[in-house]
Every structure is written in structure tokens, then in C-alpha cells.
Design a protein around this motif. Structure first.
Motif, PDB file in Angstrom:
ATOM      1  N   THR A  75      39.436  31.733  20.566  1.00 42.39           N
ATOM      2  CA  THR A  75      38.784  32.737  21.393  1.00 42.39           C
ATOM      3  C   THR A  75      37.342  32.338  21.664  1.00 42.39           C
ATOM      4  O   THR A  75      36.843  32.474  22.787  1.00 42.39           O
ATOM      5  CB  THR A  75      38.828  34.101  20.693  1.00 42.39           C
ATOM      6  OG1 THR A  75      40.201  34.459  20.488  1.00 42.39           O
ATOM      7  CG2 THR A  75      38.138  35.165  21.521  1.00 42.39           C
ATOM      8  N   ALA A 110      37.222  29.469  24.168  1.00 40.07           N
ATOM      9  CA  ALA A 110      37.709  29.926  25.475  1.00 40.07           C
ATOM     10  C   ALA A 110      36.671  30.814  26.148  1.00 40.07           C
ATOM     11  O   ALA A 110      36.391  30.684  27.342  1.00 40.07           O
ATOM     12  CB  ALA A 110      39.035  30.670  25.311  1.00 40.07           C
ATOM     13  N   LEU A 111      36.063  31.725  25.376  1.00 43.26           N
ATOM     14  CA  LEU A 111      35.092  32.638  25.963  1.00 43.26           C
ATOM     15  C   LEU A 111      33.831  31.912  26.397  1.00 43.26           C
ATOM     16  O   LEU A 111      33.233  32.258  27.415  1.00 43.26           O
ATOM     17  CB  LEU A 111      34.737  33.749  24.980  1.00 43.26           C
ATOM     18  CG  LEU A 111      35.782  34.856  24.810  1.00 43.26           C
ATOM     19  CD1 LEU A 111      35.224  35.967  23.971  1.00 43.26           C
ATOM     20  CD2 LEU A 111      36.239  35.374  26.167  1.00 43.26           C
ATOM     21  N   ARG A 146      33.728  29.083  27.546  1.00 42.73           N
ATOM     22  CA  ARG A 146      34.120  28.486  28.822  1.00 42.73           C
ATOM     23  C   ARG A 146      34.069  29.526  29.949  1.00 42.73           C
ATOM     24  O   ARG A 146      33.591  29.255  31.054  1.00 42.73           O
ATOM     25  CB  ARG A 146      35.538  27.935  28.695  1.00 42.73           C
ATOM     26  CG  ARG A 146      36.129  27.374  29.966  1.00 42.73           C
ATOM     27  CD  ARG A 146      35.740  25.941  30.183  1.00 42.73           C
ATOM     28  NE  ARG A 146      36.045  25.494  31.535  1.00 42.73           N
ATOM     29  CZ  ARG A 146      35.393  24.541  32.168  1.00 42.73           C
ATOM     30  NH1 ARG A 146      34.394  23.931  31.572  1.00 42.73           N
ATOM     31  NH2 ARG A 146      35.722  24.194  33.380  1.00 42.73           N
ATOM     32  N   MET A 147      34.548  30.732  29.665  1.00 45.48           N
ATOM     33  CA  MET A 147      34.625  31.773  30.696  1.00 45.48           C
ATOM     34  C   MET A 147      33.245  32.336  31.046  1.00 45.48           C
ATOM     35  O   MET A 147      33.047  32.849  32.151  1.00 45.48           O
ATOM     36  CB  MET A 147      35.547  32.902  30.249  1.00 45.48           C
ATOM     37  CG  MET A 147      36.964  32.427  29.939  1.00 45.48           C
ATOM     38  SD  MET A 147      38.140  33.779  29.749  1.00 45.48           S
ATOM     39  CE  MET A 147      38.577  34.065  31.473  1.00 45.48           C
ATOM     40  N   ALA A 195      36.790  38.302  39.956  1.00 46.30           N
ATOM     41  CA  ALA A 195      38.121  38.357  39.349  1.00 46.30           C
ATOM     42  C   ALA A 195      38.913  37.107  39.693  1.00 46.30           C
ATOM     43  O   ALA A 195      39.612  36.545  38.838  1.00 46.30           O
ATOM     44  CB  ALA A 195      38.858  39.610  39.812  1.00 46.30           C
ATOM     45  N   VAL A 210      37.427  34.228  37.623  1.00 41.39           N
ATOM     46  CA  VAL A 210      37.741  34.355  36.198  1.00 41.39           C
ATOM     47  C   VAL A 210      39.218  34.093  35.955  1.00 41.39           C
ATOM     48  O   VAL A 210      39.591  33.449  34.973  1.00 41.39           O
ATOM     49  CB  VAL A 210      37.335  35.752  35.685  1.00 41.39           C
ATOM     50  CG1 VAL A 210      37.811  35.957  34.262  1.00 41.39           C
ATOM     51  CG2 VAL A 210      35.825  35.926  35.773  1.00 41.39           C
ATOM     52  N   LEU A 211      40.051  34.548  36.882  1.00 44.14           N
ATOM     53  CA  LEU A 211      41.489  34.298  36.729  1.00 44.14           C
ATOM     54  C   LEU A 211      41.783  32.810  36.822  1.00 44.14           C
ATOM     55  O   LEU A 211      42.597  32.275  36.059  1.00 44.14           O
ATOM     56  CB  LEU A 211      42.270  35.064  37.800  1.00 44.14           C
ATOM     57  CG  LEU A 211      43.788  35.133  37.586  1.00 44.14           C
ATOM     58  CD1 LEU A 211      44.105  35.782  36.246  1.00 44.14           C
ATOM     59  CD2 LEU A 211      44.466  35.889  38.718  1.00 44.14           C
ATOM     60  N   ASP A 222      40.880  31.371  33.561  1.00 44.24           N
ATOM     61  CA  ASP A 222      41.891  31.754  32.579  1.00 44.24           C
ATOM     62  C   ASP A 222      43.132  30.864  32.709  1.00 44.24           C
ATOM     63  O   ASP A 222      43.682  30.401  31.709  1.00 44.24           O
ATOM     64  CB  ASP A 222      42.266  33.228  32.797  1.00 44.24           C
ATOM     65  CG  ASP A 222      42.881  33.865  31.567  1.00 44.24           C
ATOM     66  OD1 ASP A 222      42.118  34.240  30.663  1.00 44.24           O
ATOM     67  OD2 ASP A 222      44.123  33.951  31.490  1.00 44.24           O
ATOM     68  N   ARG A 223      43.546  30.610  33.950  1.00 43.44           N
ATOM     69  CA  ARG A 223      44.735  29.770  34.186  1.00 43.44           C
ATOM     70  C   ARG A 223      44.509  28.346  33.693  1.00 43.44           C
ATOM     71  O   ARG A 223      45.419  27.700  33.178  1.00 43.44           O
ATOM     72  CB  ARG A 223      45.075  29.764  35.680  1.00 43.44           C
ATOM     73  CG  ARG A 223      45.579  31.093  36.212  1.00 43.44           C
ATOM     74  CD  ARG A 223      47.022  31.359  35.804  1.00 43.44           C
ATOM     75  NE  ARG A 223      47.281  32.791  35.639  1.00 43.44           N
ATOM     76  CZ  ARG A 223      47.496  33.655  36.631  1.00 43.44           C
ATOM     77  NH1 ARG A 223      47.499  33.244  37.867  1.00 43.44           N
ATOM     78  NH2 ARG A 223      47.720  34.928  36.372  1.00 43.44           N
ATOM     79  N   GLU A 224      43.284  27.857  33.878  1.00 44.02           N
ATOM     80  CA  GLU A 224      42.968  26.517  33.373  1.00 44.02           C
ATOM     81  C   GLU A 224      43.100  26.458  31.853  1.00 44.02           C
ATOM     82  O   GLU A 224      43.542  25.456  31.295  1.00 44.02           O
ATOM     83  CB  GLU A 224      41.537  26.135  33.754  1.00 44.02           C
ATOM     84  CG  GLU A 224      41.346  25.714  35.198  1.00 44.02           C
ATOM     85  CD  GLU A 224      39.916  25.250  35.458  1.00 44.02           C
ATOM     86  OE1 GLU A 224      39.724  24.440  36.369  1.00 44.02           O
ATOM     87  OE2 GLU A 224      38.996  25.706  34.751  1.00 44.02           O
ATOM     88  N   LEU A 225      42.692  27.562  31.214  1.00 42.32           N
ATOM     89  CA  LEU A 225      42.706  27.573  29.750  1.00 42.32           C
ATOM     90  C   LEU A 225      44.120  27.603  29.183  1.00 42.32           C
ATOM     91  O   LEU A 225      44.373  27.065  28.107  1.00 42.32           O
ATOM     92  CB  LEU A 225      41.903  28.775  29.227  1.00 42.32           C
ATOM     93  CG  LEU A 225      40.384  28.641  29.383  1.00 42.32           C
ATOM     94  CD1 LEU A 225      39.696  29.961  29.109  1.00 42.32           C
ATOM     95  CD2 LEU A 225      39.855  27.560  28.451  1.00 42.32           C
ATOM     96  N   ILE A 226      45.044  28.237  29.898  1.00 40.12           N
ATOM     97  CA  ILE A 226      46.418  28.322  29.385  1.00 40.12           C
ATOM     98  C   ILE A 226      47.329  27.298  30.059  1.00 40.12           C
ATOM     99  O   ILE A 226      48.558  27.372  29.928  1.00 40.12           O
ATOM    100  CB  ILE A 226      46.995  29.748  29.560  1.00 40.12           C
ATOM    101  CG1 ILE A 226      46.940  30.161  31.032  1.00 40.12           C
ATOM    102  CG2 ILE A 226      46.251  30.748  28.687  1.00 40.12           C
ATOM    103  CD1 ILE A 226      47.554  31.524  31.294  1.00 40.12           C
ATOM    104  N   ALA A 227      46.720  26.344  30.752  1.00 40.42           N
ATOM    105  CA  ALA A 227      47.517  25.293  31.398  1.00 40.42           C
ATOM    106  C   ALA A 227      48.387  24.583  30.362  1.00 40.42           C
ATOM    107  O   ALA A 227      47.933  24.296  29.259  1.00 40.42           O
ATOM    108  CB  ALA A 227      46.599  24.293  32.089  1.00 40.42           C
ATOM    109  N   ILE A 268      53.559  32.316  27.696  1.00 38.40           N
ATOM    110  CA  ILE A 268      52.399  33.190  27.854  1.00 38.40           C
ATOM    111  C   ILE A 268      52.790  34.638  27.568  1.00 38.40           C
ATOM    112  O   ILE A 268      52.046  35.376  26.906  1.00 38.40           O
ATOM    113  CB  ILE A 268      51.815  33.043  29.271  1.00 38.40           C
ATOM    114  CG1 ILE A 268      51.232  31.629  29.432  1.00 38.40           C
ATOM    115  CG2 ILE A 268      50.747  34.084  29.539  1.00 38.40           C
ATOM    116  CD1 ILE A 268      50.995  31.233  30.871  1.00 38.40           C
TER     117      ILE A 268
END
Lengths: 151, 151
Positions: free
Chosen positions: B20, B23-24, B26-27, B110, B113-114, B117-122, B129
Motif C-alpha cells: 500500500t 502504491a500510494l 506512486r498515486m 478520476a 488516477v484510474l 491504478d490499472r498500471e499498478l495491478i497490471a 482482481i
DNA sequence: TATTGTTATACTCTATAACTATA
DNA sequence: TATAGTTATAGAGTATAACAATA
């Protein structure tokens, strides 16, 4: 009526942060039983299980800035749980060791924290927990890779 | 040679916090592009998608203390993204609304940020997911249930 | 008497710049 | 000159107590 945060539920980052936040505030009680905080517990754990490592090595392993790590070690040293020994080969550096008291506190705290952790993941099968950890590592690696690409 | 934090890898809490955290951070770059922080972005998102809700309702939905929420709304109001309207039925309360500018910033932020987020869960499949989110909710509910049991 | 929003305050974690003493 | 540890400082998030206005 849907929950007010419906617009954010599609972000894995939002879910990660929320869950981590509530889980950590639960675990803080476990740390506090032993006079520790999250950062001092993690540090004590790494020092106890990796005796003789240098301050910066432990800090880097925990992703804590060296500069912020000083007071963490200070606190553990004042509590007589960790000692700084000047490294024989480099008089700038310290080799960290847990004291006997530090080892004892670590073992008791680790058991309590692990019990708390198990309570938090109750209802998840061992296979699910393994998948969870694997997915978290994927995200971790993505974040690091993306961060490195920026620099 | 195993990693120095091997003693902590069995704690799901440790893995959750590490992932977290990275990831955060990064965001945060995505939020900052729009002059927002994580908390102001989340607030703007909830106000924009739930117009007319009260300050305390939004705060509670985000698990932010009312007392800490005041300056978040202050900041959004100063930036002309959100307005406080005195509630018609209760003159103590404010009904929050996004301004046209707030709606515009929200939509652009949004999307950015989305994308982050998608890059992080690639690398994770949609099914994975969904499983991740379900597991996070289990932990969430465990933490809340355990916390309530204390009180 | 309870609730909405507010102020003040403090603690934890994190981030950056500048210093010291060694290498 | 580079590195290990340090100090000072600032920002962000979070937590509690006490207050004013209103219910």
C-alpha cells in the motif's frame, strides 16, 4: 442505497489503503502491549533475526529513510532492546544486535502480533493467503518498476 | 541469502502495508497533477457523485474523523471545487456540492488516477482482481468485528 | 441533553537539506 | 570525493478534548 464511496470501489488502491488502515490500527494495540510501535517492532524483528547488520542495511530492508531510522534505533537502544556496536572494519558504521532482553521481547511480541494477524485473515484459506501475498508482490514490483522508469 | 525482512513475510499486515505504501506514493503523483492530495481527491469524488450529502456523512463514509475533515473541505472550497450550502432542515449542518469546476477536475483526475491504478495491478487478471477485492473485504470485516468486540 | 461543525493540540510516519567523521 | 550516521525541519495523516450554535 449503495454506499457513498461506490465511485472509489473500482480502485484497488482505495481498497488497499482502507483495509491496511483498519488492519494496522488493530495491530497497533498488539505492538503497544510491549511498548513498541509498528516501526520499532519491525526494526527489532530484523535486528533480532539478522544480528550484526548495519543500521543502513536494516533501514533499507524496511524501506525507511536512514535519516528517520536514527530515532527508531535510539528508542530501542534506550529501552535496552538493541545495542549499537561500532563495526570493526568501518568506524563510521554501527553493527546492530538485539540484547537478551530484546530477543525476549521480540519473541513474545512476534507471537502476539502473529496472533493478531491471524485474526485479521480469519476466513481465508492458506491457498487464498498465498494468492493474496503473490498479488501484493505483483503490485509491489509494478510500483517499483514504474517508479524506476520515471527516474 | 534471503532478504533481511524474511521474519516479517509471514505477516499479511506487513505485506499489506508495504504494498500500500509504495502504491500510494506512486498515486500521489497522479493526485498532485490536479492540485489534490489523496484525501482531497477522495472527498471530491464522494461529493461529486453524492451531491447534497452532509459533511459528516461524507467524512464517515471515508473513515475520516469529522474534526480532521474540516480542513479538507476548507481546502476544496478555497480551490472553488466544492461549496458548503447550509442545510434547509438543519441550520447546524452543511450540504456539500461540487461546483462545475469541481465536477470537471473530478472527471479528469478520476481518469488519471484510474490509469495509475490499472498500471499498478497490471499482470493480474480481472478474476484475480475480484478475488483481491473480496479478500480485502474479508480482512476489513474481520478488523471491524474485532474492534467492535473490544468496545 | 445530543449533535454539527469547529479549533487546538499532539503523535506517527515520511521526506529533504545540511552537517560530522570517517573512508 | 563519497559514504554512515546524525540533526533539524516540514508535511501529511490521524486521534482526542473542548467549544459554539443548533436541535
Amino acid at each position: 442505497m449503495p454506499r457513498l464511496d461506490h465511485a472509489l470501489l473500482g480502485y484497488s488502491g482505495y481498497r488497499l489503503r482502507r483495509t491496511t488502515s483498519v488492519a494496522l490500527s488493530r495491530m497497533n494495540a498488539a505492538f503497544a502491549q510491549f511498548g513498541l510501535r509498528r516501526t520499532t517492532f519491525s526494526t527489532l524483528a530484523l535486528v533480532a533475526t539478522n544480528p550484526g547488520m548495519r543500521q543502513s542495511q536494516i533501514a533499507e530492508a524496511l524501506a525507511i529513510e536512514r535519516t528517520n531510522f536514527v530515532q527508531i534505533v535510539d528508542e530501542l537502544e534506550k529501552a535496552n532492546l538493541v545495542i549499537r556496536e561500532t563495526a570493526v572494519d568501518d568506524r563510521r558504521a554501527y553493527a546492530l544486535h538485539a540484547t537478551p532482553a530484546g530477543d525476549g521481547v521480540y519473541k513474545k511480541a512476534a507471537a502476539a502480533v502473529l496472533a493478531c494477524d491471524r485474526e485479521l485473515i480469519a476466513g481465508l484459506s492458506p491457498a487464498q493467503i498465498e494468492q493474496l501475498h503473490e498479488m501484493l508482490e505483483v503490485i509491489d514490483e509494478n510500483a517499483i518498476r514504474l517508479g524506476a522508469a520515471d527516474a
